[in-house]
Design a protein around this motif. Sequence first.
Motif, PDB file in Angstrom:
ATOM      1  N   VAL A  87       0.860  -1.190   0.000  1.00 60.29           N
ATOM      2  CA  VAL A  87       0.000   0.000   0.000  1.00 60.29           C
ATOM      3  C   VAL A  87       0.891   1.234   0.000  1.00 60.29           C
ATOM      4  O   VAL A  87       1.698   1.412   0.899  1.00 60.29           O
ATOM      5  N   HIS A 120      -1.746   5.635  -2.784  1.00 59.29           N
ATOM      6  CA  HIS A 120      -3.052   5.028  -2.537  1.00 59.29           C
ATOM      7  C   HIS A 120      -3.765   5.737  -1.394  1.00 59.29           C
ATOM      8  O   HIS A 120      -4.947   6.066  -1.481  1.00 59.29           O
ATOM      9  N   ASP A 158      -5.086   9.206  -2.193  1.00 59.45           N
ATOM     10  CA  ASP A 158      -6.149   9.242  -3.192  1.00 59.45           C
ATOM     11  C   ASP A 158      -7.502   9.346  -2.494  1.00 59.45           C
ATOM     12  O   ASP A 158      -7.853   8.513  -1.664  1.00 59.45           O
ATOM     13  N   THR A 180     -10.389   9.088  -3.875  1.00 62.13           N
ATOM     14  CA  THR A 180     -11.257   8.002  -4.293  1.00 62.13           C
ATOM     15  C   THR A 180     -10.668   6.723  -3.715  1.00 62.13           C
ATOM     16  O   THR A 180      -9.504   6.415  -3.948  1.00 62.13           O
ATOM     17  N   PRO A 181     -11.484   6.035  -2.935  1.00 61.88           N
ATOM     18  CA  PRO A 181     -10.990   4.876  -2.190  1.00 61.88           C
ATOM     19  C   PRO A 181     -10.247   3.890  -3.077  1.00 61.88           C
ATOM     20  O   PRO A 181     -10.640   3.657  -4.214  1.00 61.88           O
ATOM     21  N   ILE A 182      -9.181   3.341  -2.550  1.00 55.30           N
ATOM     22  CA  ILE A 182      -8.494   2.302  -3.285  1.00 55.30           C
ATOM     23  C   ILE A 182      -9.383   1.067  -3.299  1.00 55.30           C
ATOM     24  O   ILE A 182     -10.128   0.808  -2.372  1.00 55.30           O
ATOM     25  N   LYS A 183      -9.283   0.372  -4.364  1.00 54.89           N
ATOM     26  CA  LYS A 183     -10.077  -0.848  -4.466  1.00 54.89           C
ATOM     27  C   LYS A 183      -9.213  -2.014  -3.988  1.00 54.89           C
ATOM     28  O   LYS A 183      -8.197  -2.333  -4.604  1.00 54.89           O
ATOM     29  N   LEU A 184      -9.592  -2.561  -2.882  1.00 54.86           N
ATOM     30  CA  LEU A 184      -8.827  -3.667  -2.299  1.00 54.86           C
ATOM     31  C   LEU A 184      -9.662  -4.935  -2.374  1.00 54.86           C
ATOM     32  O   LEU A 184     -10.416  -5.233  -1.459  1.00 54.86           O
ATOM     33  N   PRO A 185      -9.559  -5.656  -3.452  1.00 53.43           N
ATOM     34  CA  PRO A 185     -10.382  -6.867  -3.565  1.00 53.43           C
ATOM     35  C   PRO A 185      -9.781  -7.988  -2.738  1.00 53.43           C
ATOM     36  O   PRO A 185      -9.457  -9.051  -3.230  1.00 53.43           O
ATOM     37  N   VAL A 186      -9.633  -7.709  -1.461  1.00 51.52           N
ATOM     38  CA  VAL A 186      -8.908  -8.628  -0.596  1.00 51.52           C
ATOM     39  C   VAL A 186      -9.658  -9.880  -0.242  1.00 51.52           C
ATOM     40  O   VAL A 186      -9.074 -10.932  -0.044  1.00 51.52           O
ATOM     41  N   ASP A 211     -10.888   6.267   4.824  1.00 49.06           N
ATOM     42  CA  ASP A 211     -11.443   5.189   4.017  1.00 49.06           C
ATOM     43  C   ASP A 211     -10.394   4.158   3.652  1.00 49.06           C
ATOM     44  O   ASP A 211     -10.612   2.954   3.762  1.00 49.06           O
ATOM     45  N   ASN A 212      -9.272   4.661   3.224  1.00 47.16           N
ATOM     46  CA  ASN A 212      -8.257   3.730   2.767  1.00 47.16           C
ATOM     47  C   ASN A 212      -7.624   2.944   3.910  1.00 47.16           C
ATOM     48  O   ASN A 212      -7.320   1.758   3.768  1.00 47.16           O
ATOM     49  N   ARG A 252      -9.727   0.094   4.681  1.00 51.56           N
ATOM     50  CA  ARG A 252      -9.566  -1.028   3.753  1.00 51.56           C
ATOM     51  C   ARG A 252      -8.342  -1.854   4.098  1.00 51.56           C
ATOM     52  O   ARG A 252      -8.360  -3.082   4.053  1.00 51.56           O
ATOM     53  N   ILE A 307      -2.316  -8.603  -5.077  1.00 53.45           N
ATOM     54  CA  ILE A 307      -3.568  -7.895  -4.838  1.00 53.45           C
ATOM     55  C   ILE A 307      -3.508  -6.556  -5.535  1.00 53.45           C
ATOM     56  O   ILE A 307      -2.627  -5.758  -5.281  1.00 53.45           O
ATOM     57  N   SER A 308      -4.443  -6.349  -6.384  1.00 53.57           N
ATOM     58  CA  SER A 308      -4.426  -5.096  -7.134  1.00 53.57           C
ATOM     59  C   SER A 308      -4.820  -3.932  -6.247  1.00 53.57           C
ATOM     60  O   SER A 308      -5.874  -3.928  -5.628  1.00 53.57           O
ATOM     61  N   LEU A 309      -3.943  -2.960  -6.163  1.00 52.68           N
ATOM     62  CA  LEU A 309      -4.260  -1.792  -5.358  1.00 52.68           C
ATOM     63  C   LEU A 309      -4.583  -0.598  -6.229  1.00 52.68           C
ATOM     64  O   LEU A 309      -4.749   0.510  -5.746  1.00 52.68           O
ATOM     65  N   ALA A 310      -4.632  -0.841  -7.500  1.00 49.64           N
ATOM     66  CA  ALA A 310      -4.958   0.264  -8.405  1.00 49.64           C
ATOM     67  C   ALA A 310      -6.315   0.832  -8.028  1.00 49.64           C
ATOM     68  O   ALA A 310      -7.240   0.091  -7.739  1.00 49.64           O
ATOM     69  N   SER A 311      -6.397   2.156  -8.023  1.00 51.67           N
ATOM     70  CA  SER A 311      -7.686   2.752  -7.694  1.00 51.67           C
ATOM     71  C   SER A 311      -8.626   2.589  -8.877  1.00 51.67           C
ATOM     72  O   SER A 311      -8.260   2.823 -10.015  1.00 51.67           O
ATOM     73  N   ALA A 312      -9.827   2.186  -8.570  1.00 52.95           N
ATOM     74  CA  ALA A 312     -10.843   1.928  -9.575  1.00 52.95           C
ATOM     75  C   ALA A 312     -10.399   0.887 -10.587  1.00 52.95           C
ATOM     76  O   ALA A 312      -9.775  -0.082 -10.265  1.00 52.95           O
TER      77      ALA A 312
END
Lengths: 152, 152
Positions: free
Chosen positions: A125, A129, A132, A134-140, B109-110, B113, B147-152
């Motif tokens: 992280v 990130h 940002d 806009t929340p990071i997308k953490l598909p954990v 928020d982050n 996560r 784990i993809s941490l890319a936003s959106a």
Amino acid sequence: MLKLSRLTDYAAVVMAQIARHPQVSHAAADLADAVQLPHPTVSKTLKMLVKAGLLESQRGVQGGYRLARPASHITAADIIAAIEGPVAMTECSQAEGECDLAATCGVADNWQRVSLAIRTLLESVTLAHLADTTPIKLPVQLPIQSISLASA
Amino acid sequence: MLKLSRLTDYAAVVMAQIARHPQVSHAAADLADAVQLPHPTVSKTLKMLVKAGLLESQRGVQGGYRLARPASHITAADIIAAIEGPVAMTECSQAEGECDLAATCGVADNWQRVSLAIRTLLESVTLAHLADTTPIKLPVQLPIQSISLASA
DNA sequence: TTATACAGGACTAAAATGGTACCCATTAAC
DNA sequence: GTTAATGGGTACCATTTTAGTCCTGTATAA
């Protein structure tokens, strides 16, 4: 709670603030105002971040702080380590071979592995990130559970 | 350091000790001896674990403690929560909407996560893993970094 | 030269943590 | 029913950690 110290929390917020305006130098007072925290405390935090090499400082008029490297190259683990020291869940996962109880413990090895997993996660992280909005997308949910924990 | 409290550490060691002999009842004094820790402290830890529902206790002669459910159904997160409360990295990742600084924070928020990711990881490690003297194999390096941490 | 701003360290206050002790409740064994 | 073993609960104290403040020194741009 496995909680970050409050100062670490501050550090993250302040770093994010700086990261959002990487061009300019930020005076400690300005930062304290921006994040609504007491000036001396923010100042103390900034000093620690400089010492850890995450920020660079410039003295004198028009001085202030700026990132030592791009936000994408500063990790959450870096920030935590700057304030609290290296990420480690237990005493013994830090300094090896220091624990008197190693013989009766029988858990140390596995804790260290868990510790390492968390550290790795925190290293993945970046400040970019965190900063940002806009929340990071953490598909954990799926990926982490899919880590095989079977022994051997 | 993001460290576990010492009591939590003890709790894990004691739980592992019990998990290795699930059939018998373990008196507090015996456990303290086995793990080489002060009796009153171990006792205190055990009480917390009972209150959290991870252990069951039996009073009287031949009484003691035993697991409330199989070691494979007790997670590291359970043990940590029993001693320290729910796993959460920051104040605000626990009680939502309580933080005065939410407006200026911009990081909450982050962090939440990240916090969730760690909790998920800790939930995937069971007492059976911890108690196993042969180290658990945690091939975390690749999976977690993937784990993809890319936003959106 | 001066005002601005960081550097470093000392100090204090408050909170969390760890550890201990005490007394009560329950239960098995005799 | 009595007794001894064993957990339950609470209160307390000592220590450590954390947070926050302050003061003095140093660099630097204007």
